[in-house]
Design a protein around this motif. Structure first.
Motif, mmCIF file in Angstrom:
data_model
loop_
_atom_site.group_PDB
_atom_site.id
_atom_site.type_symbol
_atom_site.label_atom_id
_atom_site.label_comp_id
_atom_site.label_asym_id
_atom_site.label_seq_id
_atom_site.Cartn_x
_atom_site.Cartn_y
_atom_site.Cartn_z
ATOM 1 N N ASP A 74 -2.606 6.953 4.785
ATOM 2 C CA ASP A 74 -1.231 7.255 5.192
ATOM 3 C C ASP A 74 -0.324 6.101 4.792
ATOM 4 N N GLY A 75 0.880 6.419 4.369
ATOM 5 C CA GLY A 75 1.830 5.403 3.943
ATOM 6 C C GLY A 75 1.979 5.337 2.443
ATOM 7 N N VAL A 76 0.986 5.805 1.701
ATOM 8 C CA VAL A 76 1.088 5.842 0.234
ATOM 9 C C VAL A 76 2.138 6.881 -0.153
ATOM 10 N N PRO A 96 -2.162 12.380 1.747
ATOM 11 C CA PRO A 96 -1.416 12.371 3.018
ATOM 12 C C PRO A 96 0.012 12.883 2.853
ATOM 13 N N ASP A 97 0.630 13.226 3.970
ATOM 14 C CA ASP A 97 2.002 13.743 3.950
ATOM 15 C C ASP A 97 3.017 12.733 3.446
ATOM 16 N N LYS A 144 0.809 -1.225 0.000
ATOM 17 C CA LYS A 144 0.000 0.000 0.000
ATOM 18 C C LYS A 144 0.842 1.275 0.000
ATOM 19 N N THR A 145 1.954 1.221 -0.742
ATOM 20 C CA THR A 145 2.753 2.438 -0.933
ATOM 21 C C THR A 145 2.435 3.113 -2.267
#
Length: 306
Positions: free
Chosen positions: A142-144, A164-165, A123-124
């Motif tokens: 988050d994490g993407v 997301p950041d 899930k990146t």
């Protein structure tokens, strides 16, 4: 299958192991096809522009789907990713404007579906958001780190997308024709925004950028490089009738003003040296523009449709 526009259905016999490059590309009447379990590979462009194809079962032994393999299959509603599939080429499902969701075998080691959205296993990378999903908003987890090219193409129902950041890369045409999207914020760690990322976002009134971002900046909702030498994107939904490009800008990026139908006047400063491909394409109400002496390059179709 050149000239196959009248072909409506076909059964591929068992023993065939590969659907070659462009085999059924442009078979616009093809609505039904059966692939045998012997098939292991689906090549580049194999079913591109098969606009009547509503469903297809990808055999369990398929390990590879090539680039653009199912692109512009506008009637395709769902896709199931089998267990052994370990490579999905770029833009494989781009332009599938009726797609409501992806299903992925729980045993697949490379891909996963989260509420119908296709990701790589860890899930990146968000690979494809189904264009016909009914949700009005979507929060990328988050994490993407990567939003793939064409990932949200034709997702006309979305009015809001939260990035997301963790995101560092936004691919070419990532939000192409997200016609209801009104605003978006580029987070602090994004280092690359691909060509025409926001093309066709006709409701987009502003592009915001996190103040800590060292690569991009927003001025009154318009996206620039951090040093303000490149104007990257003027949001097509802005209602201003005139715009003055700031002094110091040297380059107007590819498709920067594409489809900005509210603009009747754009002032280009003497600092500009380059006006890229399709920069003002589709600015249908633009009545007059002056190219300063400093400009040495104007790309193809820069004023097409004006």
């Amino acid at each position: 299958f050149y000239g196959c526009s009248s072909l409506t259905s076909i059964n591929i016999p068992n023993g065939v192991t590969s659907i070659q490059e462009s085999t059924f590309s442009g078979c616009t009447s093809l609505s039904s096809i059966t692939l045998p379990d012997s098939v292991k590979s689906i090549g580049y462009f194999a079913f591109m522009n098969c606009t009547s194809l509503k469903s297809i079962k990808i055999p369990d032994n398929v390990t590879n789907i090539g680039w653009w393999a199912f692109s512009n299959c506008k009637s395709l509603t769902s896709v199931t990713i089998p267990e052994r599939l370990n490579n999905i080429g770029a833009w494989a499902f781009s332009g599938c404007s009726s797609l409501t969701g992806f299903k992925v075998s729980a045993k697949n080691l490379n891909y996963v579906s989260v509420n119908g959205v296709l990701y790589n296993k860890d899930k990146t990378v968000i690979i494809q958001y189904p264009a016909k999903k009914k949700d009005k908003s979507y929060k990328i987890p988050d994490g993407v780190a990567i939003i793939a090219g064409d990932a949200f193409k034709y997702s006309a129902n979305l009015t809001s997308i939260t990035i997301p950041d963790s995101v560092e890369h936004i691919g070419d045409s990532a939000f192409y024709n997200c016609a209801s999207l009104t605003s978006i914020t580029i987070p602090k760690d994004v280092t690359n925004i691909g060509d025409q990322a926001f093309r066709g976002c006709i409701s987009l009134t502003e592009i915001k950028v996190a103040t800590a971002n060292s690569n991009f900046v927003s001025l009154n909702g318009v996206l620039f490089s951090k040093d303000k030498t490149t104007l990257i994107c003027y949001p097509a939904g802005k209602k201003d009738e005139s715009y003055t490009i700031p002094d110091g800008v040297t380059s107007i990026d590819e498709a920067a003003f594409w489809g900005c139908t509210s603009l009747t006047s754009v002032t280009i400063p003497d600092s500009v040296t380059s006006i890229d491909y399709s920069a003002f394409r589709g600015c249908s109400n633009l009545t007059r523009i002056t190219i300063p002496d400093s400009v040495t390059y104007i790309g193809d179709s820069a004023f097409y449709g004006c």
